[in-house]
Design a protein around this motif. Structure first.
Motif, PDB file in Angstrom:
ATOM      1  N   ASP A  42       0.641  -0.946   0.511  1.00 30.53           N
ATOM      2  CA  ASP A  42      -0.017   0.096   0.202  1.00 30.53           C
ATOM      3  C   ASP A  42       0.278   0.992  -0.241  1.00 30.53           C
ATOM      4  OD1 ASP A  42       1.142   0.063   2.416  1.00 30.53           O
ATOM      5  OD2 ASP A  42      -0.913  -0.081   3.466  1.00 30.53           O
ATOM      6  N   MET A  43       2.203   0.965   0.776  1.00 32.88           N
ATOM      7  CA  MET A  43       2.983   2.281   0.446  1.00 32.88           C
ATOM      8  C   MET A  43       3.499   2.882  -0.551  1.00 32.88           C
ATOM      9  SD  MET A  43       4.602   1.917   4.374  1.00 32.88           S
ATOM     10  CE  MET A  43       4.803   0.452   4.362  1.00 32.88           C
ATOM     11  N   ALA A  44       3.970   1.305  -0.765  1.00 35.49           N
ATOM     12  CA  ALA A  44       4.813   1.493  -2.815  1.00 35.49           C
ATOM     13  C   ALA A  44       3.304   2.599  -3.810  1.00 35.49           C
ATOM     14  CB  ALA A  44       5.490   0.329  -2.892  1.00 35.49           C
ATOM     15  N   LEU A  45       2.486   1.498  -3.225  1.00 30.64           N
ATOM     16  CA  LEU A  45       1.153   2.456  -4.118  1.00 30.64           C
ATOM     17  C   LEU A  45       0.404   3.982  -3.619  1.00 30.64           C
ATOM     18  CD1 LEU A  45      -0.435  -0.743  -4.611  1.00 30.64           C
ATOM     19  CD2 LEU A  45       0.667  -0.263  -6.573  1.00 30.64           C
ATOM     20  N   ASP A  46       1.066   4.643  -2.730  1.00 30.91           N
ATOM     21  CA  ASP A  46       1.040   4.907  -2.515  1.00 30.91           C
ATOM     22  C   ASP A  46      -0.599   5.382  -2.274  1.00 30.91           C
ATOM     23  OD1 ASP A  46       1.254   8.270  -1.781  1.00 30.91           O
ATOM     24  OD2 ASP A  46       0.582   9.068  -3.414  1.00 30.91           O
ATOM     25  N   LEU A  47      -0.949   4.865  -1.141  1.00 26.59           N
ATOM     26  CA  LEU A  47      -2.539   4.678  -0.409  1.00 26.59           C
ATOM     27  C   LEU A  47      -2.401   4.323   0.796  1.00 26.59           C
ATOM     28  CD1 LEU A  47      -3.407   1.562  -2.380  1.00 26.59           C
ATOM     29  CD2 LEU A  47      -4.289   3.247  -2.981  1.00 26.59           C
ATOM     30  N   GLY A  48      -1.792   5.188   1.479  1.00 23.35           N
ATOM     31  CA  GLY A  48      -1.238   5.283   3.115  1.00 23.35           C
ATOM     32  C   GLY A  48      -0.962   3.703   3.393  1.00 23.35           C
ATOM     33  N   HIS A  49      -0.159   3.876   4.650  1.00 25.95           N
ATOM     34  CA  HIS A  49      -0.089   2.340   5.531  1.00 25.95           C
ATOM     35  C   HIS A  49      -0.992   1.458   5.562  1.00 25.95           C
ATOM     36  CE1 HIS A  49       2.174  -0.501   7.643  1.00 25.95           C
ATOM     37  NE2 HIS A  49       1.790  -0.485   8.512  1.00 25.95           N
ATOM     38  N   ARG A  50      -1.687   0.837   5.912  1.00 22.17           N
ATOM     39  CA  ARG A  50      -2.615   0.174   6.102  1.00 22.17           C
ATOM     40  C   ARG A  50      -3.922   0.945   5.596  1.00 22.17           C
ATOM     41  NH1 ARG A  50      -1.352  -1.806  11.832  1.00 22.17           N
ATOM     42  NH2 ARG A  50       0.303  -3.062  11.503  1.00 22.17           N
ATOM     43  N   SER A  51      -3.886   0.357   4.320  1.00 17.41           N
ATOM     44  CA  SER A  51      -4.830   0.747   2.958  1.00 17.41           C
ATOM     45  C   SER A  51      -5.959  -0.483   3.775  1.00 17.41           C
ATOM     46  CB  SER A  51      -4.932   1.103   1.305  1.00 17.41           C
ATOM     47  OG  SER A  51      -5.832   1.503   0.774  1.00 17.41           O
ATOM     48  N   GLY A  52      -7.248  -0.047   3.688  1.00 20.41           N
ATOM     49  CA  GLY A  52      -7.966  -1.167   3.276  1.00 20.41           C
ATOM     50  C   GLY A  52      -8.207  -1.952   1.854  1.00 20.41           C
ATOM     51  N   LEU A  53      -7.442  -1.786   1.401  1.00 23.10           N
ATOM     52  CA  LEU A  53      -7.651  -1.690  -0.417  1.00 23.10           C
ATOM     53  C   LEU A  53      -6.584  -3.105  -0.706  1.00 23.10           C
ATOM     54  CD1 LEU A  53      -7.578   0.836  -2.790  1.00 23.10           C
ATOM     55  CD2 LEU A  53      -9.688  -0.509  -1.868  1.00 23.10           C
ATOM     56  N   THR A  54      -5.280  -3.213   0.575  1.00 21.63           N
ATOM     57  CA  THR A  54      -4.191  -4.286   0.689  1.00 21.63           C
ATOM     58  C   THR A  54      -4.979  -5.209   2.205  1.00 21.63           C
ATOM     59  OG1 THR A  54      -2.786  -2.508   1.535  1.00 21.63           O
ATOM     60  CG2 THR A  54      -2.354  -3.230  -0.586  1.00 21.63           C
ATOM     61  N   HIS A  55      -4.972  -4.390   2.900  1.00 22.54           N
ATOM     62  CA  HIS A  55      -4.818  -4.911   4.377  1.00 22.54           C
ATOM     63  C   HIS A  55      -7.289  -5.431   4.237  1.00 22.54           C
ATOM     64  CE1 HIS A  55      -0.758  -2.970   4.681  1.00 22.54           C
ATOM     65  NE2 HIS A  55      -1.049  -3.947   6.496  1.00 22.54           N
ATOM     66  N   GLY A  56      -6.655  -6.805   3.745  1.00 19.49           N
ATOM     67  CA  GLY A  56      -8.067  -7.025   3.552  1.00 19.49           C
ATOM     68  C   GLY A  56      -8.072  -8.754   2.838  1.00 19.49           C
ATOM     69  N   VAL A  57      -9.518  -8.771   2.334  1.00 18.11           N
ATOM     70  CA  VAL A  57      -8.724  -9.981   1.428  1.00 18.11           C
ATOM     71  C   VAL A  57     -10.156  -9.604  -0.185  1.00 18.11           C
ATOM     72  CG1 VAL A  57      -9.992 -11.301   2.460  1.00 18.11           C
ATOM     73  CG2 VAL A  57     -11.897 -10.056   1.458  1.00 18.11           C
ATOM     74  N   LEU A  58      -9.458  -8.444  -0.768  1.00 15.10           N
ATOM     75  CA  LEU A  58      -9.663  -8.029  -1.401  1.00 15.10           C
ATOM     76  C   LEU A  58      -8.254  -8.320  -2.644  1.00 15.10           C
ATOM     77  CD1 LEU A  58     -10.814  -6.045  -3.728  1.00 15.10           C
ATOM     78  CD2 LEU A  58      -9.722  -4.042  -3.369  1.00 15.10           C
ATOM     79  N   PRO A  59      -7.053  -8.093  -2.545  1.00 12.32           N
ATOM     80  CA  PRO A  59      -6.333  -9.158  -3.443  1.00 12.32           C
ATOM     81  C   PRO A  59      -6.327 -10.477  -4.062  1.00 12.32           C
ATOM     82  CG  PRO A  59      -5.148  -7.511  -1.759  1.00 12.32           C
ATOM     83  CD  PRO A  59      -6.447  -7.763  -1.605  1.00 12.32           C
ATOM     84  N   VAL A  60      -7.087 -11.349  -3.202  1.00 17.82           N
ATOM     85  CA  VAL A  60      -7.474 -12.104  -2.990  1.00 17.82           C
ATOM     86  C   VAL A  60      -8.628 -12.866  -3.749  1.00 17.82           C
ATOM     87  CG1 VAL A  60      -8.253 -14.916  -2.320  1.00 17.82           C
ATOM     88  CG2 VAL A  60      -6.396 -13.238  -1.193  1.00 17.82           C
ATOM     89  N   LEU A  61      -9.514 -11.580  -3.537  1.00 21.86           N
ATOM     90  CA  LEU A  61     -10.994 -11.475  -4.939  1.00 21.86           C
ATOM     91  C   LEU A  61     -10.417 -11.747  -6.026  1.00 21.86           C
ATOM     92  CD1 LEU A  61     -13.559  -9.916  -2.455  1.00 21.86           C
ATOM     93  CD2 LEU A  61     -12.880 -12.662  -2.867  1.00 21.86           C
TER      94      LEU A  61
END
Length: 184
Positions: A42-61
């Motif tokens: 999330d930090m490399a993608l400039d989403l901010g640390h602990r973004s719900g987009l990466t800190h959840g099941v979305l990447p799995v889906l």
């Protein structure tokens, strides 16, 4: 960077499985390795640390868009579940440690703990169930043991690792016992 290398290796194993099908199952532990650090992209993608987009099941889906990538999705789910389990036990749940949602910002202490815990358990369940659908009970158990060793090594050196190892391991054991993931 390690997450991408392990993810690409897992994808290569799945691609090569057309010629030798067992390689698809070898992709699960490789993708689990990727999943242990993938949420922090999330930090490399400039989403901010602990973004719900990466800190959840979305990447799995997203990995489930094609049945062919189920081994990658299963491994990612198990690895992301390990990562999120450790994130449930930060040194302090404030600021940098809280989950942030796009357009909303931080969801606060309680919301962050709930988000991380629910997504960690969901990731574990998704990973274990996907794996069980792809492999026999014996092969599933062997892969889960390999992922458990990966998880113990990861959680051993991660903040919050020991409590997370107990909770994640206990949840995994309960899931295996209740759902018969390693039986039948």
């Amino acid at each position: 960077m390690d997450a991408l290398l392990f993810l690409f290796a897992a994808m290569a194993l799945v691609a090569l499985a057309d010629r030798w099908p067992p390689l698809a199952l070898a992709a699960v532990p490789m993708a689990a390795l990727a999943g242990t650090t993938l949420p922090d992209w999330d930090m490399a993608l400039d989403l901010g640390h602990r973004s719900g987009l990466t800190h959840g099941v979305l990447p799995v889906l997203l990995a489930l868009w094609s049945p062919r990538w189920r081994p990658v999705a299963a491994g990612l789910a198990l690895g992301i579940g390990l990562h999120l389990s450790a994130d449930v036990f930060p040194n302090g749940m404030r600021g940098f440690a809280t989950v942030k949602l796009p357009g909303v910002g931080s969801i606060g202490r309680g919301g962050s703990w709930a988000w991380l815990a629910v997504n960690a358990v969901a990731a574990l369940a998704i990973g274990a169930l996907l794996l069980r659908r792809m492999a026999s009970a014996g092969v599933t158990l062997v892969i889960l043991i390999v992922v458990a060793v990966i998880g113990a090594a990861y959680l051993f050196v991660t903040d919050g690792g020991w409590p997370a190892l107990l909770v994640y391991g206990g949840t995994g054991w309960a899931l295996v016992r209740r759902r018969g993931i390693a039986s039948s």
